[in-house]
Design an enzyme around this catalytic site. Structure first.
Site, PDB file in Angstrom:
ATOM      1  N   LYS A  23      -2.684  10.159 -11.406  1.00 54.49           N
ATOM      2  CA  LYS A  23      -2.738   9.184 -12.519  1.00 54.49           C
ATOM      3  C   LYS A  23      -3.198   7.825 -12.005  1.00 54.49           C
ATOM      4  O   LYS A  23      -4.042   7.168 -12.604  1.00 54.49           O
ATOM      5  CB  LYS A  23      -1.353   9.065 -13.160  1.00 54.49           C
ATOM      6  CG  LYS A  23      -1.197   7.848 -14.044  1.00 54.49           C
ATOM      7  CD  LYS A  23       0.234   7.585 -14.450  1.00 54.49           C
ATOM      8  CE  LYS A  23       1.109   6.928 -13.448  1.00 54.49           C
ATOM      9  NZ  LYS A  23       1.305   5.487 -13.496  1.00 54.49           N
ATOM     10  N   ASN A  24      -2.643   7.391 -10.855  1.00 54.28           N
ATOM     11  CA  ASN A  24      -2.942   6.039 -10.376  1.00 54.28           C
ATOM     12  C   ASN A  24      -4.325   5.918  -9.722  1.00 54.28           C
ATOM     13  O   ASN A  24      -4.739   4.833  -9.331  1.00 54.28           O
ATOM     14  CB  ASN A  24      -1.833   5.546  -9.449  1.00 54.28           C
ATOM     15  CG  ASN A  24      -0.562   5.236 -10.233  1.00 54.28           C
ATOM     16  OD1 ASN A  24      -0.603   5.154 -11.459  1.00 54.28           O
ATOM     17  ND2 ASN A  24       0.554   5.075  -9.538  1.00 54.28           N
ATOM     18  N   ARG A  95       0.854  -1.079 -18.218  1.00 54.23           N
ATOM     19  CA  ARG A  95       0.510  -2.193 -17.336  1.00 54.23           C
ATOM     20  C   ARG A  95      -0.913  -2.056 -16.763  1.00 54.23           C
ATOM     21  O   ARG A  95      -1.611  -3.048 -16.564  1.00 54.23           O
ATOM     22  CB  ARG A  95       1.565  -2.220 -16.222  1.00 54.23           C
ATOM     23  CG  ARG A  95       1.120  -2.683 -14.905  1.00 54.23           C
ATOM     24  CD  ARG A  95       1.612  -4.070 -14.629  1.00 54.23           C
ATOM     25  NE  ARG A  95       1.069  -4.523 -13.374  1.00 54.23           N
ATOM     26  CZ  ARG A  95       0.938  -5.779 -13.053  1.00 54.23           C
ATOM     27  NH1 ARG A  95       1.338  -6.710 -13.876  1.00 54.23           N
ATOM     28  NH2 ARG A  95       0.424  -6.123 -11.903  1.00 54.23           N
ATOM     29  N   CYS A 121       8.264  -5.523 -17.117  1.00 61.30           N
ATOM     30  CA  CYS A 121       8.425  -4.124 -17.471  1.00 61.30           C
ATOM     31  C   CYS A 121       9.728  -3.658 -16.850  1.00 61.30           C
ATOM     32  O   CYS A 121      10.429  -4.441 -16.207  1.00 61.30           O
ATOM     33  CB  CYS A 121       7.247  -3.289 -16.996  1.00 61.30           C
ATOM     34  SG  CYS A 121       7.370  -2.804 -15.293  1.00 61.30           S
ATOM     35  N   LYS A 166       0.465 -10.833  -0.461  1.00 60.55           N
ATOM     36  CA  LYS A 166       1.172  -9.580  -0.148  1.00 60.55           C
ATOM     37  C   LYS A 166       0.319  -8.453  -0.708  1.00 60.55           C
ATOM     38  O   LYS A 166      -0.545  -8.690  -1.559  1.00 60.55           O
ATOM     39  CB  LYS A 166       2.539  -9.553  -0.834  1.00 60.55           C
ATOM     40  CG  LYS A 166       3.617 -10.287  -0.094  1.00 60.55           C
ATOM     41  CD  LYS A 166       4.929 -10.001  -0.780  1.00 60.55           C
ATOM     42  CE  LYS A 166       6.075 -10.715  -0.092  1.00 60.55           C
ATOM     43  NZ  LYS A 166       7.303 -10.540  -0.847  1.00 60.55           N
ATOM     44  N   VAL A 167       0.627  -7.236  -0.275  1.00 63.76           N
ATOM     45  CA  VAL A 167      -0.194  -6.120  -0.755  1.00 63.76           C
ATOM     46  C   VAL A 167       0.066  -5.865  -2.242  1.00 63.76           C
ATOM     47  O   VAL A 167       1.209  -5.765  -2.664  1.00 63.76           O
ATOM     48  CB  VAL A 167       0.124  -4.839   0.059  1.00 63.76           C
ATOM     49  CG1 VAL A 167      -0.595  -3.636  -0.531  1.00 63.76           C
ATOM     50  CG2 VAL A 167      -0.249  -5.045   1.515  1.00 63.76           C
ATOM     51  N   VAL A 169      -1.496  -3.231  -5.331  1.00 62.74           N
ATOM     52  CA  VAL A 169      -2.367  -2.070  -5.519  1.00 62.74           C
ATOM     53  C   VAL A 169      -3.410  -2.357  -6.598  1.00 62.74           C
ATOM     54  O   VAL A 169      -4.622  -2.364  -6.327  1.00 62.74           O
ATOM     55  CB  VAL A 169      -1.523  -0.813  -5.871  1.00 62.74           C
ATOM     56  CG1 VAL A 169      -2.416   0.378  -6.141  1.00 62.74           C
ATOM     57  CG2 VAL A 169      -0.536  -0.508  -4.746  1.00 62.74           C
ATOM     58  N   ILE A 332       9.649  -3.267  -2.756  1.00 68.59           N
ATOM     59  CA  ILE A 332       8.489  -3.591  -3.605  1.00 68.59           C
ATOM     60  C   ILE A 332       8.903  -4.193  -4.950  1.00 68.59           C
ATOM     61  O   ILE A 332       8.419  -5.254  -5.333  1.00 68.59           O
ATOM     62  CB  ILE A 332       7.602  -2.338  -3.851  1.00 68.59           C
ATOM     63  CG1 ILE A 332       7.211  -1.673  -2.536  1.00 68.59           C
ATOM     64  CG2 ILE A 332       6.383  -2.685  -4.697  1.00 68.59           C
ATOM     65  CD1 ILE A 332       6.166  -2.373  -1.720  1.00 68.59           C
ATOM     66  N   ARG A 402       4.391   9.863 -19.534  1.00 66.51           N
ATOM     67  CA  ARG A 402       3.340   8.879 -19.231  1.00 66.51           C
ATOM     68  C   ARG A 402       2.603   9.256 -17.953  1.00 66.51           C
ATOM     69  O   ARG A 402       1.445   8.889 -17.767  1.00 66.51           O
ATOM     70  CB  ARG A 402       3.960   7.482 -19.021  1.00 66.51           C
ATOM     71  CG  ARG A 402       4.258   6.741 -20.300  1.00 66.51           C
ATOM     72  CD  ARG A 402       4.704   5.332 -19.976  1.00 66.51           C
ATOM     73  NE  ARG A 402       3.909   4.795 -18.894  1.00 66.51           N
ATOM     74  CZ  ARG A 402       4.353   4.006 -17.930  1.00 66.51           C
ATOM     75  NH1 ARG A 402       5.599   3.636 -17.903  1.00 66.51           N
ATOM     76  NH2 ARG A 402       3.558   3.571 -16.977  1.00 66.51           N
TER      77      ARG A 402
HETATM   78  N1  EPU Z   1       2.984  -8.807  -7.502  1.00 65.02           N
HETATM   79  C1  EPU Z   1       3.076 -10.163  -7.711  1.00 65.02           C
HETATM   80  N2  EPU Z   1       1.975 -10.807  -8.203  1.00 65.02           N
HETATM   81  C2  EPU Z   1       0.826 -10.152  -8.500  1.00 65.02           C
HETATM   82  C3  EPU Z   1       0.745  -8.764  -8.276  1.00 65.02           C
HETATM   83  C4  EPU Z   1       1.850  -8.112  -7.753  1.00 65.02           C
HETATM   84  O1  EPU Z   1       4.104 -10.776  -7.471  1.00 65.02           O
HETATM   85  O2  EPU Z   1      -0.115 -10.814  -8.952  1.00 65.02           O
HETATM   86  C5  EPU Z   1       4.161  -8.101  -6.935  1.00 65.02           C
HETATM   87  C6  EPU Z   1       4.788  -7.124  -7.951  1.00 65.02           C
HETATM   88  O3  EPU Z   1       5.652  -7.792  -8.840  1.00 65.02           O
HETATM   89  C7  EPU Z   1       5.501  -6.158  -7.032  1.00 65.02           C
HETATM   90  C8  EPU Z   1       4.567  -6.100  -5.808  1.00 65.02           C
HETATM   91  O4  EPU Z   1       3.762  -7.258  -5.876  1.00 65.02           O
HETATM   92  O5  EPU Z   1       6.740  -6.689  -6.647  1.00 65.02           O
HETATM   93  C9  EPU Z   1       3.671  -4.890  -5.724  1.00 65.02           C
HETATM   94  O6  EPU Z   1       3.079  -4.655  -6.971  1.00 65.02           O
HETATM   95  P1  EPU Z   1       1.640  -3.989  -7.146  1.00 65.02           P
HETATM   96  O7  EPU Z   1       0.723  -5.010  -7.701  1.00 65.02           O
HETATM   97  O8  EPU Z   1       1.228  -3.301  -5.893  1.00 65.02           O
HETATM   98  O9  EPU Z   1       1.957  -2.898  -8.255  1.00 65.02           O
HETATM   99  P2  EPU Z   1       0.947  -2.421  -9.353  1.00 65.02           P
HETATM  100  O10 EPU Z   1      -0.405  -2.444  -8.806  1.00 65.02           O
HETATM  101  O11 EPU Z   1       1.215  -3.115 -10.616  1.00 65.02           O
HETATM  102  C10 EPU Z   1       0.881   0.113  -8.713  1.00 65.02           C
HETATM  103  C11 EPU Z   1       1.195   1.430  -9.374  1.00 65.02           C
HETATM  104  C12 EPU Z   1       2.708   1.566  -9.525  1.00 65.02           C
HETATM  105  C13 EPU Z   1       3.329   1.488  -8.129  1.00 65.02           C
HETATM  106  C14 EPU Z   1       2.922   0.167  -7.438  1.00 65.02           C
HETATM  107  C15 EPU Z   1       3.405   0.057  -6.013  1.00 65.02           C
HETATM  108  C16 EPU Z   1      -0.740   1.836 -10.758  1.00 65.02           C
HETATM  109  C17 EPU Z   1      -1.319   1.906 -12.108  1.00 65.02           C
HETATM  110  N3  EPU Z   1       0.547   1.474 -10.674  1.00 65.02           N
HETATM  111  O12 EPU Z   1       1.402  -0.895  -9.569  1.00 65.02           O
HETATM  112  O13 EPU Z   1       2.946   2.854 -10.062  1.00 65.02           O
HETATM  113  O14 EPU Z   1       4.724   1.557  -8.232  1.00 65.02           O
HETATM  114  O15 EPU Z   1       1.489   0.057  -7.417  1.00 65.02           O
HETATM  115  O16 EPU Z   1       2.927   1.084  -5.249  1.00 65.02           O
HETATM  116  O17 EPU Z   1      -1.422   2.111  -9.773  1.00 65.02           O
HETATM  117  C18 EPU Z   1       4.101   4.525 -11.288  1.00 65.02           C
HETATM  118  O18 EPU Z   1       3.113   5.264 -11.186  1.00 65.02           O
HETATM  119  O19 EPU Z   1       5.223   4.946 -11.681  1.00 65.02           O
HETATM  120  C19 EPU Z   1       3.982   3.114 -10.924  1.00 65.02           C
HETATM  121  C20 EPU Z   1       4.833   2.188 -11.358  1.00 65.02           C
END
Ligand code: EPU
Length: 422
Positions: A23-24, A95, A121, A166-167, A169, A332, A402
């Site tokens: 999915k991701n 998201r 969320c 920070k990293v 995704v 995370i 989802r």
């Molecule tokens: N963060 C910030 N500011 C930003 C972006 C991120 O503070 O501008 C913080 C977030 O709040 C979090 C951390 O950085 O604490 C990491 O978040 P990240 O941006 O990596 O998460 P994401 O890209 O929104 C994706 C996956 C998630 C998965 C996370 C971590 C997708 C669509 N979603 O979310 O997947 O948990 O990376 O690996 O790729 C799931 O599939 O159940 C899911 C939630």
């Protein structure tokens, strides 16, 4: 309200599961279709709810989207000029809607792109400020108005150097997509190297983009004029694969997951071995078998290649059955222990202190009526219900649908006593 009813405890489960596409990976790849002027074809598509929401979002922007479910294919054609507004109703339910920001900016850098801010969320605050700082490094300004971010670049996008604090995704995927057509070259540091981000990079490079790793977490992107040949097979879903391996783990059974690159799960497989399970790897399949003696573990989530935060609620459920005291640290998200109160209602002994969960295992779980509050929590509760004695119900299962493809049928196929109740 739709519920799953699971009758446990399940004895050792034996079976095989075909893992669906990730999915991701699928969501950013669908968003990347905006970068193409001709059609793109995605194969091995998981037809989960989020993918259908992304389809609706792309259609609302002006794309034509054809689903061929039997063949697991999506064809997306973006011939028309897009509408440059990403509405709140679609970003708030998923998201990953923010992933359209980068490609829209790449295609229409001088226009005003309006994207609804998704807000928080269930997992905690989901900020996009690092995505926006990344766009800023390319010359795109942003301003907030009535809950929408307006992004545009007066003079077009130009290469620069940017380091993520920070990293992130989706932040990484967004900035990569925004950079594909820039003037000059862009260096991005501290990029996510999750397999799904690499899948996006491979797709874009195979379509004519010039994205090159110049360090473990650093990329150089040289702008190109256009992308061609948009055809791609999505990688297997490592979170789904780990989830089903854990059905084997919690029942002390034997489960084989197929169509998954075992390298994506190196840390998770080492963790299962450390607990005492036997793991066999055969090409693109992984098999878990019972171990003689199970031991508690102490683990910590982190960006890939560390333990995935999405796999944390899954292993948490397994550890309720492993003798001794295990510790999990979540690094995370601020609110990722939502499965804990539900597992506790089944009798699990878990306490939370700050971002750590302390689990005292080898308890007999008892059935309970549970409520799911996010995608991975749903599977964690399912694992609890599989090993609990009696009939458990799980409501709000739409969270699970989802992201888990064909969830009920896959569980049924390996012998879980599960039914759907309206
Ligand atoms: N963060 C910030 N500011 C930003 C972006 C991120 O503070 O501008 C913080 C977030 O709040 C979090 C951390 O950085 O604490 C990491 O978040 P990240 O941006 O990596 O998460 P994401 O890209 O929104 C994706 C996956 C998630 C998965 C996370 C971590 C997708 C669509 N979603 O979310 O997947 O948990 O990376 O690996 O790729 C799931 O599939 O159940 C899911 C939630």
């Amino acid at each position: 309200m739709k519920k799953f009813i699971i009758n446990g405890p399940n004895k050792a489960i034996k079976g095989e599961i075909n893992i669906s596409g990730a999915k991701n990976s699928c969501l950013p790849l669908m968003a990347a279709s905006i970068l193409f002027q001709k059609k793109i074809i995605l194969k091995n598509v998981p037809f989960v709810k989020d993918v259908l929401t992304m389809k609706d979002l792309l259609i609302s922007l002006g794309a034509k989207v054809e689903l061929i479910k039997k063949k697991k294919i999506i064809i997306i054609t973006n011939k028309k000029k897009h509408k440059l507004i990403v509405p709140y109703n679609l970003v708030s339910t998923m998201r990953a809607g923010v992933l359209t920001m980068g490609p829209l900016l790449a295609r229409y850098p001088k226009c005003k792109i309006k994207v609804a801010l998704g807000g928080g969320c269930a997992l905690g605050i989901r900020d996009t400020s690092w995505h926006l700082s990344g766009f800023k490094s390319l010359g795109a300004d942003n301003s907030l108005r009535k809950g929408y971010v307006n992004i545009s670049s007066k003079n077009g996008l130009k290469g620069n150097i940017f380091k993520f604090p920070k990293v992130t995704v989706t932040g990484s995927s967004n900035l990569i997509m925004a950079s594909v057509f820039i003037k000059g070259e862009h260096i991005i540091k501290n990029i996510s190297i999750e397999p799904e981000v690499k899948d996006l990079i491979n797709f874009l490079n195979n379509s004519g983009a010039q994205i090159k790793f110049i360090g473990r977490r650093s990329l150089k992107i040289i702008g190109v004029n256009k992308l061609i040949n948009g055809e791609h097979t999505i990688i297997g879903d490592r979170i789904e694969a780990f989830s089903y391996l854990c059905v084997g783990a919690i029942t002390n059974g034997r489960i084989k997951v197929k169509n998954i690159n075992p390298k994506y799960l190196n840390t998770e497989l080492d963790m299962l071995k450390k607990i005492g399970y036997k793991i066999g790897v055969y090409g693109n399949s992984i098999m878990i078998s019972p171990g003689k003696k199970l031991r508690p573990i102490s683990v910590k989530t982190g960006p890939w290649p560390q333990l995935a935060t999405d796999n944390m609620p899954i292993i948490l459920a397994v550890l309720t059955k492993v003798p001794g005291k295990s510790i999990i640290e979540e690094t995370i998200f601020s609110n990722r222990f939502m499965a804990v109160p539900e597992l506790k209602r089944m009798g699990a002994k878990i306490s939370i202190k700050k971002n750590k969960a302390f689990i005292v295992g080898q308890l007999k779980l008892k059935s309970a009526d549970c409520i799911s509050s996010d995608l991975r929590t749903t599977f964690s509760i399912i694992l609890g219900a599989i090993s609990a004695e009696g009939s458990s119900s799980i409501s709000r299962i739409y969270h699970g649908l989802r992201g888990y493809d064909n969830l009920q049928n896959k569980l049924k196929k390996i012998g879980i006593n599960i039914r759907f109740k309206k």
